[in-house]
Design a protein around this motif. Structure first.
Motif, PDB file in Angstrom:
ATOM      1  N   ASP A   3       0.823  -1.055   0.066  1.00  0.00           N
ATOM      2  CA  ASP A   3      -0.214  -0.172   0.012  1.00  0.00           C
ATOM      3  C   ASP A   3       0.968   1.059  -0.143  1.00  0.00           C
ATOM      4  N   GLY A   4       0.439   2.194  -1.045  1.00  0.00           N
ATOM      5  CA  GLY A   4       1.070   3.554  -0.813  1.00  0.00           C
ATOM      6  C   GLY A   4       2.294   3.739  -0.365  1.00  0.00           C
ATOM      7  N   ILE A   5       2.724   4.307   0.638  1.00  0.00           N
ATOM      8  CA  ILE A   5       3.764   4.905   1.291  1.00  0.00           C
ATOM      9  C   ILE A   5       4.763   4.035   1.579  1.00  0.00           C
ATOM     10  N   VAL A   6       4.322   2.566   2.071  1.00  0.00           N
ATOM     11  CA  VAL A   6       5.346   1.713   2.487  1.00  0.00           C
ATOM     12  C   VAL A   6       6.262   1.408   1.264  1.00  0.00           C
ATOM     13  N   GLN A   7       5.470   1.307  -0.035  1.00  0.00           N
ATOM     14  CA  GLN A   7       6.243   1.052  -1.196  1.00  0.00           C
ATOM     15  C   GLN A   7       7.106   2.272  -1.721  1.00  0.00           C
TER      16      GLN A   7
ATOM     17  N   LYS B  52       1.238   6.717   9.881  1.00  0.00           N
ATOM     18  CA  LYS B  52       0.065   6.353   9.105  1.00  0.00           C
ATOM     19  C   LYS B  52       0.029   4.814   8.744  1.00  0.00           C
ATOM     20  N   VAL B  53       1.332   3.963   8.912  1.00  0.00           N
ATOM     21  CA  VAL B  53       1.169   2.751   8.780  1.00  0.00           C
ATOM     22  C   VAL B  53       1.014   1.735   9.892  1.00  0.00           C
ATOM     23  N   ARG B  54      -0.168   0.840   9.717  1.00  0.00           N
ATOM     24  CA  ARG B  54      -0.602   0.164  10.931  1.00  0.00           C
ATOM     25  C   ARG B  54      -0.700  -1.327  10.490  1.00  0.00           C
ATOM     26  N   PHE B  55      -1.225  -2.055  11.396  1.00  0.00           N
ATOM     27  CA  PHE B  55      -1.274  -3.397  10.875  1.00  0.00           C
ATOM     28  C   PHE B  55      -2.661  -3.805  10.803  1.00  0.00           C
ATOM     29  N   CYS B  56      -3.271  -4.523   9.770  1.00  0.00           N
ATOM     30  CA  CYS B  56      -4.479  -4.794   9.540  1.00  0.00           C
ATOM     31  C   CYS B  56      -5.064  -5.593  10.773  1.00  0.00           C
ATOM     32  N   VAL B  62       0.561  -5.133   6.775  1.00  0.00           N
ATOM     33  CA  VAL B  62       0.546  -3.559   7.025  1.00  0.00           C
ATOM     34  C   VAL B  62      -0.391  -3.055   6.082  1.00  0.00           C
ATOM     35  N   SER B  63      -0.909  -2.035   6.730  1.00  0.00           N
ATOM     36  CA  SER B  63      -1.935  -1.131   6.064  1.00  0.00           C
ATOM     37  C   SER B  63      -2.120   0.359   6.397  1.00  0.00           C
ATOM     38  N   ARG B  67      -8.248  -1.748   7.991  1.00  0.00           N
ATOM     39  CA  ARG B  67      -8.206  -3.277   7.202  1.00  0.00           C
ATOM     40  C   ARG B  67      -7.449  -3.089   6.226  1.00  0.00           C
ATOM     41  N   CYS B  68      -6.770  -4.089   5.614  1.00  0.00           N
ATOM     42  CA  CYS B  68      -5.824  -4.096   4.445  1.00  0.00           C
ATOM     43  C   CYS B  68      -6.593  -3.983   3.084  1.00  0.00           C
ATOM     44  N   SER B  69      -6.033  -3.977   2.141  1.00  0.00           N
ATOM     45  CA  SER B  69      -6.508  -3.966   0.924  1.00  0.00           C
ATOM     46  C   SER B  69      -7.097  -5.247   0.459  1.00  0.00           C
ATOM     47  N   ILE B  70      -6.232  -6.412   0.994  1.00  0.00           N
ATOM     48  CA  ILE B  70      -6.701  -7.736   0.568  1.00  0.00           C
ATOM     49  C   ILE B  70      -7.945  -8.011   1.359  1.00  0.00           C
ATOM     50  N   CYS B  71      -8.048  -7.746   2.669  1.00  0.00           N
ATOM     51  CA  CYS B  71      -9.163  -8.138   3.487  1.00  0.00           C
ATOM     52  C   CYS B  71     -10.532  -7.110   3.001  1.00  0.00           C
ATOM     53  N   ARG B  72     -10.068  -6.043   2.617  1.00  0.00           N
ATOM     54  CA  ARG B  72     -11.318  -5.282   2.064  1.00  0.00           C
ATOM     55  C   ARG B  72     -12.065  -5.581   0.898  1.00  0.00           C
ATOM     56  N   ASP B  73     -10.939  -6.386  -0.230  1.00  0.00           N
ATOM     57  CA  ASP B  73     -11.537  -6.913  -1.360  1.00  0.00           C
ATOM     58  C   ASP B  73     -12.672  -7.910  -1.460  1.00  0.00           C
ATOM     59  N   PRO B  74     -13.816  -7.682  -1.721  1.00  0.00           N
ATOM     60  CA  PRO B  74     -14.685  -8.748  -1.723  1.00  0.00           C
ATOM     61  C   PRO B  74     -14.635  -9.952  -2.921  1.00  0.00           C
ATOM     62  N   ARG B  75     -13.644  -9.652  -3.712  1.00  0.00           N
ATOM     63  CA  ARG B  75     -13.345 -10.572  -4.739  1.00  0.00           C
ATOM     64  C   ARG B  75     -12.454 -11.810  -4.380  1.00  0.00           C
TER      65      ARG B  75
END
Lengths: 197, 197
Positions: A3-7, B52-56, B62-63, B67-75
């Protein structure tokens, strides 16, 4: 991938010399996951180094003042100048505690491939330092590679007109090294420079 | 060896993982000697990442959000959880594009020598995620070393009581590798896991 700033932080560390993508990732995660790592101290040092550190107006070494601590030290042998490519080389030689003279940092070496000619190096300031006759010996301590040798050859020719002894650091087998693993050129140099014991 | 803050900056870089004294010196000098290197950008990223960076809260990845982008992704396949030691492993697996399920980051592996026991890992949150019966398969993707294997064994025993398939990543010869240079354990595993073609 992240995600964003980590990268962004990984990319920024990856821009530093000798740090590949894997190392950059490891460093970024270390900073993320180690609460005791003082991020503000690193930031402050980065800013301070940029603001305060300059290059010695005499020798070109790094310094927090106009003149570096070596050039300011009256106990150093003022008749001896060791010419090096880079400020890092000054630190390497200082660590040996073998040399008590002064330095002159060229800021690189002659390299036609990299487009670095004599005019790109601090050679004119060196000639100015030698003009008053105080210096009796110049030690050419450029790297023992193609560019360093070319630079040493160029300088030694330039200095022949002056009444100054010009020397070059010895090439030979590294101490603690294994004769079997030495390359031919180094081994050849070790023969050339052999000394009676 | 260097004047004040240059040495401080070298020491600070030397504190980062995988950076020895020589690399730290090289990096510090690169920053010193490259006016185009944006010191303030690096400082800003360091501060932002910390802030800003925390853990999901679900998987521990990392997120920048709860919630991280993977856990948020319904697909993503919600019936499949891949258990890894570290958030870096999530990125490594995502790069393969082979896996479309969810993750669970343990935050390490069981290691009696390092004093890491099951209670130090995110195992309770994993059990909570598995409680509602949605997840049908747990893939144990801890590292193929002593600690990773111990952790996988521990988890597989813990999960036998649940109606869930538990699998482990295959061990074997790395693709592009040379059989001749494979260690015995890896080569043994490659035989064990051989498939008909």
């Amino acid at each position: 991938m992240y995600d964003g700033i980590v990268q962004d932080l990984i990319d920024e560390f990856g821009r530093l010399p000798g740090i590949g993508p894997k190392s950059a990732q490891r460093i970024a995660f270390h900073i993320l996951q180690t609460p005791s790592f003082d991020v503000s101290r690193l930031s402050q040092l980065l800013a301070e180094v940029r603001e305060k550190v300059r290059f010695c107006e005499i020798c070109g070494n790094v310094s927090e003042q106009d003149r570096c601590s070596i050039c300011r030290d009256p106990r150093r042998n003022q008749t001896l100048i060791c010419v090096v490519e880079d400020a890092k080389d000054v630190a390497a030689i200082e660590r040996t505690r073998e040399f008590r003279g002064l330095y002159h940092v060229l800021g690189g070496a002659i390299s036609p491939i990299a487009g670095v000619g004599p005019d790109d190096l601090r050679i004119t300031p060196l000639m100015q330092r030698l003009a008053d006759g105080t210096v009796q010996e110049v030690i050419l301590a450029t790297n023992p590679n193609l560019e360093g040798e070319a630079t040493a050859t160029y300088l030694s020719r330039l200095l022949t007109s002056l009444q100054i002894t010009v020397t070059r650091l010895a090439s030979g087998l590294p101490v603690g090294g294994d004769l079997e693993y030495a390359d031919e050129v180094t081994l050849g140099r070790a023969f050339e420079g052999r000394r009676s014991v």
